[in-house]
Write an enzyme that holds these catalytic residues in place. Sequence first.
Site, PDB file in Angstrom:
ATOM      1  N   LYS A  53      55.853  39.241  51.475  1.00  0.00           N
ATOM      2  CA  LYS A  53      54.875  39.500  50.613  1.00  0.00           C
ATOM      3  C   LYS A  53      53.401  39.485  51.577  1.00  0.00           C
ATOM      4  CE  LYS A  53      52.356  37.493  46.521  1.00  0.00           C
ATOM      5  NZ  LYS A  53      50.989  37.263  47.004  1.00  0.00           N
ATOM      6  N   GLU A  82      49.856  47.616  49.225  1.00  0.00           N
ATOM      7  CA  GLU A  82      49.017  46.211  49.689  1.00  0.00           C
ATOM      8  C   GLU A  82      48.182  46.972  50.744  1.00  0.00           C
ATOM      9  OE1 GLU A  82      49.083  43.834  47.792  1.00  0.00           O
ATOM     10  OE2 GLU A  82      48.252  42.143  48.840  1.00  0.00           O
ATOM     11  N   GLU A 133      61.421  41.338  49.948  1.00  0.00           N
ATOM     12  CA  GLU A 133      60.617  42.048  50.863  1.00  0.00           C
ATOM     13  C   GLU A 133      59.436  40.972  51.297  1.00  0.00           C
ATOM     14  OE1 GLU A 133      58.434  44.668  47.999  1.00  0.00           O
ATOM     15  OE2 GLU A 133      60.678  45.217  47.080  1.00  0.00           O
ATOM     16  N   LYS A 184      56.992  31.403  48.451  1.00  0.00           N
ATOM     17  CA  LYS A 184      55.860  31.107  49.585  1.00  0.00           C
ATOM     18  C   LYS A 184      56.705  30.433  50.621  1.00  0.00           C
ATOM     19  CE  LYS A 184      52.615  32.919  47.601  1.00  0.00           C
ATOM     20  NZ  LYS A 184      51.324  32.272  47.410  1.00  0.00           N
ATOM     21  N   CYS A 242      30.475  10.440  32.561  1.00  0.00           N
ATOM     22  CA  CYS A 242      29.543  10.349  31.708  1.00  0.00           C
ATOM     23  C   CYS A 242      29.243   8.907  31.240  1.00  0.00           C
ATOM     24  CB  CYS A 242      29.671  11.117  30.552  1.00  0.00           C
ATOM     25  SG  CYS A 242      30.944  10.648  29.494  1.00  0.00           S
ATOM     26  N   CYS A 266      38.326  12.070  29.077  1.00  0.00           N
ATOM     27  CA  CYS A 266      37.607  11.608  28.205  1.00  0.00           C
ATOM     28  C   CYS A 266      37.349  12.498  27.166  1.00  0.00           C
ATOM     29  CB  CYS A 266      36.291  12.076  29.202  1.00  0.00           C
ATOM     30  SG  CYS A 266      34.666  12.114  28.298  1.00  0.00           S
TER      31      CYS A 266
HETATM   32  S1  IVH Z   1      55.500  43.080  43.646  1.00  0.00           S
HETATM   33  C1  IVH Z   1      53.321  41.654  39.751  1.00  0.00           C
HETATM   34  N1  IVH Z   1      55.735  43.187  46.269  1.00  0.00           N
HETATM   35  O1  IVH Z   1      51.176  40.558  45.620  1.00  0.00           O
HETATM   36  C2  IVH Z   1      53.729  42.758  40.186  1.00  0.00           C
HETATM   37  N2  IVH Z   1      53.664  42.488  45.392  1.00  0.00           N
HETATM   38  O2  IVH Z   1      50.938  38.217  43.402  1.00  0.00           O
HETATM   39  C3  IVH Z   1      54.689  43.074  41.293  1.00  0.00           C
HETATM   40  N3  IVH Z   1      52.067  41.769  47.087  1.00  0.00           N
HETATM   41  O3  IVH Z   1      49.279  42.190  43.085  1.00  0.00           O
HETATM   42  C4  IVH Z   1      54.188  42.947  42.397  1.00  0.00           C
HETATM   43  N4  IVH Z   1      53.409  42.417  48.824  1.00  0.00           N
HETATM   44  O4  IVH Z   1      49.085  43.021  45.819  1.00  0.00           O
HETATM   45  C5  IVH Z   1      54.904  42.882  45.188  1.00  0.00           C
HETATM   46  N5  IVH Z   1      56.290  43.084  48.501  1.00  0.00           N
HETATM   47  C6  IVH Z   1      55.451  43.105  47.407  1.00  0.00           C
HETATM   48  C7  IVH Z   1      53.941  42.493  47.696  1.00  0.00           C
HETATM   49  C8  IVH Z   1      53.176  42.435  46.600  1.00  0.00           C
HETATM   50  C9  IVH Z   1      52.364  41.844  48.387  1.00  0.00           C
HETATM   51  C10 IVH Z   1      50.766  41.479  46.378  1.00  0.00           C
HETATM   52  C11 IVH Z   1      50.326  42.467  45.300  1.00  0.00           C
HETATM   53  C12 IVH Z   1      50.410  41.673  43.919  1.00  0.00           C
HETATM   54  C13 IVH Z   1      50.362  40.563  44.325  1.00  0.00           C
HETATM   55  C14 IVH Z   1      51.083  39.464  43.257  1.00  0.00           C
END
Ligand code: IVH
Length: 676
Positions: free
Chosen positions: A118, A176, A116, A308, A404, A425
């Site tokens: 992000k 989101e 999916e 990413k 320091c 340090c």
């Molecule tokens: S799954 C960790 N799917 O990314 C719980 N998150 O870095 C599973 N996000 O808090 C998250 N698109 O706000 C998931 N397709 C997607 C997403 C997504 C954006 C955001 C979400 C989450 C953050 C995690």
Amino acid sequence: MDKKNIIKRYKKNLQLLKKFNKFYFEKDNPRVNDAEYDQLKIKTLQLEKQYIFLKKFGSPADFVGAKPASKFKKIKHLKPMLSLSNSFGKEDMEDFISKINNYLNDKSLNMEFFSEPKIDGISATLIYEKGNLTKGLSRGDGVTGEDILDNLKTIKEIPKKIVSKEVPNLIEIRCEIYIGKKDFMKIRENFANPRNAAGGSLRQKNPHETAKIPLKYFAYGFGAIETMVFKKQSEFLKRISEWGFITNPLSVIVKNLDEIENQHSKIESLRSSLDYDIDGLVYKVNDLSLQKRLGNTSSSPRWATAYKFSAEKASTKIKDIVIQVGRTGAITPVAKVIPVTVGGVVVSNATLHNEDEILRKDIRVGDTIQIQRAGDVIPQVVSVDISKREKNSKKFNFPTKCLCGAVTKKDFSKSTNKKDAVRRCGRGYECKFTAREKLKHIVSKEAFNIDGLGKKVIDQFWDLKLIKEPSDIFELKYEKIKKLEGWGDLSINNLKKAIINSQTINLDKFIYSIGIRHIGQENGKILASFFGSINEFSKLFDLKSRKRLLNNLVDLDGIGQTQIESIENFFLNEINTKITKNLINKLNIKNYSKINISGKFSNKKIMFTGGFQKMSRSEAKSITENNGGKVLGSISKKLDILVVGETKPTKRKIEQAKKLNIKVILEKEWNKILNS
Ligand code: IVH
């Protein structure tokens, strides 16, 4: 007032209003109360009306819904909202898949992943009881969110009621929230990027103002569900889309690394044509029962990762190389560069990691370099363009002293049998640069989590000598702070409240917060469950009882020699001990509540030796803990059961256990117990 002064005053007011907006919208930390803000805004508007020539400097009337407001109600999440681990290339993805396979240790599985986009927005969670939307929360710190239901309701496309016979009694939809890129262009004056704009809009107290800003959303997951009816992530999304939720159309099932890579390139090439910002793809194990088996680490699920997109790069020149001191005394070189925009953000510092990295890349002051920014981390130097190097440039001599003045050194690591790459340090709190970073760690989200006391404020309070050691946080001189620019009654009251709240803290968080090297959040928990109370923990201050306690720590699964030595070194330092005692005096530290999970292994201490056929050691450990048991790392009288795996068990351990009359079982019997 002459024209020059009028302009000066007007510009100053605009600047202040902008600053207050920024604190309110972007940092969620209002600096003044409603009345103070309104007064300033009215005065500025009057000036603008009176003197027509001020128009060209902009008008406060154009600022979007800038009304500072008090906090939202805080509500604990039904299930924590975690974050995702990051992957930056094919190798990371390979690693992600092999870790999953190792954990499940089952070759017969035909793993499917769901891919999916992000979405780079703000996460929120929607709770439906009997199909009705009853709660809407922001992520907050992941454990507790804010009640932003009224604002979320202004988003038309969010169903207020799910009309379907098959809807579970309780279902939490994670989504989101974002602002479309085109919509953002209309309001971009006031925000750095669409993400901040969406955050600001969601945190407004007045839902009518929120309604003016065109928020949109994608649903991507679930939190609590009673009763669970889904089997796959793909099926879940399909079903909720039939119920009226908006899901992302660019999601697909993929089956192997090649398909993962292809999908990644395909979506990356579409990225700029989409009306919403995405910063990568999320890959999730599609089968929900496998997701359940995999579970989470302390901060992110094992069954998902954010792959990413390649980092954005830019070229610039190094003006200077300086060093920074971290909270463990680590010396990090930083390149000060000619400011350059990388992916929409102006960058003037880039990390050079450590001395070896500078040597390897032969990085010098004056060099033309490529820098890249991946995610939220500090930008890195990727390469040097030697062809542009000036003739008289000199090799960089890495300073051997801390800021320091103390001589730094590289520790010898027992685990790698080599000298560390990082110089340190070793003066701890006696080095004022290390001390300041330790304070920043203490107030951070994962530790004391004090809202309004961020890194910049710690710097400011440190410079003014308002805070020198952690206990000072609880004796702040608020009269002094009140006189500082940018602080008003409201922000001071909020800070006071946040500090008072943080004074009651759980033992595991406390142990993590004091910043013993090698003791992270997970180890904080393991130690807290061993000590149980702050009184027991405080016995570490005394040399004799410390020796005895540290000997016992060897038994704990997850605590190794590195951790034990680190704890010993920490408390050998009298200043650390004194500072920890001072801090304890200010706090109410709650005993570690061993959640007495009743289960098959209630109160049983178990140890494993050898590899298993049907699961990994990590899974066996988490099953034991989820069933009320505890896993030990060595054989002792305390042990109840030794489970022997089929692959290469240690004979000596089995003999030791038998001698001590400890029950020894084979993997087959273990599986039988699990299935019974
Ligand atoms: S799954 C960790 N799917 O990314 C719980 N998150 O870095 C599973 N996000 O808090 C998250 N698109 O706000 C998931 N397709 C997607 C997403 C997504 C954006 C955001 C979400 C989450 C953050 C995690």
